[in-house]
Design a protein around this motif. Structure first.
Motif: not given
Length: 370
Positions: A109-129
């Protein structure tokens, strides 16, 4: 000159401390509430320690120049593996809790996403560390080490990377795979958020390479090397300070995506800090603390992955950013113990695998060919 004389105890100590430090920092960031992070002395100090990324990167640059593995091929191979390791770590951090149903609701919830859940998962996996930064940087600095032999040209390349960092930020084209690579290089926030884009953070690695080359030219004289670090650090801090404090919007604008002045300023204080730590550790004898820190330094990459995965999984048990500093302090001790325990298990598995690989397969033949 013997290979062991090329190693600098100070760098091993600092990298070892960074392993312990990142467990402390990440535990605080994940579990402490906002008040505990910014309105308590302990929390504020730990958040301040989290600004020490440049220390690790400059150390990385020094050891990269003095490593026994000097081939361009080895640098490119390790770079690709580190990028893949970063993606694997993100998958383990974020997707395993989702698949098994123990990801906390307030984290998503902290991200306040409105995108489809699949796109949210992609976002998390691709985070650059930091692993993606190290991996992508190796694809560039391997060529610098191979073809640039003058240390001042190496330094000039590092400063140039800082100089153009704000200008290249945001470059993108409308092709997701290519855009992700551009994300890692320049941070345009699509399709992922990159905490440590190659520009400007590669500058710290290249500055470290400058000192690594200087170390070689000094015949591996650590005392002279760190004295030179002090002098350069004072100059950098003096140049960077007015840029950061009087022209901060362009030269700083936040820790993760700083401009050229911020790079020079942080590099200056980092070099001064390295000189201080060297003088503290120069006459240190081998003891249990030093051994533990050297162990952490040797296993830095795997321990980095282990602690992040464990801390992320723990959100489903302990909650996300809900606790006071006392509770978080207990969790810090817990995660230090867990990280070392899992790393020990990894060592045992590696050792058994090595024994299997080298086990004789007949009286006159073995897996290891002469």
């Amino acid at each position: 000159m013997e290979q062991q004389n090329k190693r600098i105890l100070t760098l091993d100590v600092i990298k070892g401390i960074s392993v312990i430090g990142m467990i402390i920092i990440h535990t605080l960031l994940v579990y402490a509430n906002v008040k505990s992070q910014y309105e308590t002395a302990i929390g504020s100090f730990i958040v301040f320690l989290g600004r020490g990324t440049s220390i690790f990167l400059i150390c990385m640059g020094i050891t990269f120049m003095t490593s026994s593995q000097q081939s361009l091929k080895s640098a490119l191979k390790r770079g690709i593996l580190l990028v893949l390791a970063g993606l694997f770590m993100n998958f383990m951090k974020f997707m395993i809790p989702v698949f098994f149903g123990f990801a906390p609701d307030n984290f998503i919830q902290k991200y306040g996403w409105n995108a489809p859940i699949e796109q949210q998962y992609v976002y998390l996996v691709l985070l650059g560390d930091i692993l993606q930064l190290a991996g992508m940087s190796l694809l560039f600095v391997g060529f610098i080490r191979e073809y640039v032999k003058n240390k001042y040209i190496i330094l000039a390349i590092g400063l140039f990377a800082a100089l153009v960092s704000r200008e290249v930020s945001g470059i993108n084209i409308d092709y997701p795979v290519i855009n992700y690579i551009l994300d890692l290089l320049f941070n345009n926030d699509y399709p992922a958020y990159v905490y440590f884009p190659v520009f400007p953070w590669i500058s710290f690695i290249i500055i470290g390479m400058f000192f690594g080359k200087w170390f070689q030219e000094l015949n591996y004289d650590s005392k002279k090397l760190f004295r030179n670090m002090l002098y350069v650090g004072l100059v950098f801090a003096a140049i960077g300070a007015p840029l950061v404090f009087f022209y901060s919007e362009y030269n700083y604008n936040g820790f993760y995506h700083m401009g050229p002045g911020g790079v020079v300023y942080f590099a200056g204080w980092t070099l001064i800090f390295l000189w201080i730590i060297y003088n503290i550790t120069a006459k240190s004898k081998e003891n249990k603390v030093i051994k533990v820190l050297k162990y952490c330094s040797k296993n830095l990459t795997s321990m980095y992955m282990v602690q992040w995965i464990l801390i992320s999984w723990g959100k489903g048990i302990f909650g996300y950013r809900q606790h006071e500093i006392g509770y978080v302090s207990v969790l810090i001790v817990l995660y230090i113990i867990l990280t070392f325990s899992v790393q020990t298990l990894v060592d045992i598995i590696r050792k058994k695998k090595t024994l299997i690989d080298f086990r004789p397969i007949s009286p006159d033949k073995s897996v290891l060919k002469q």
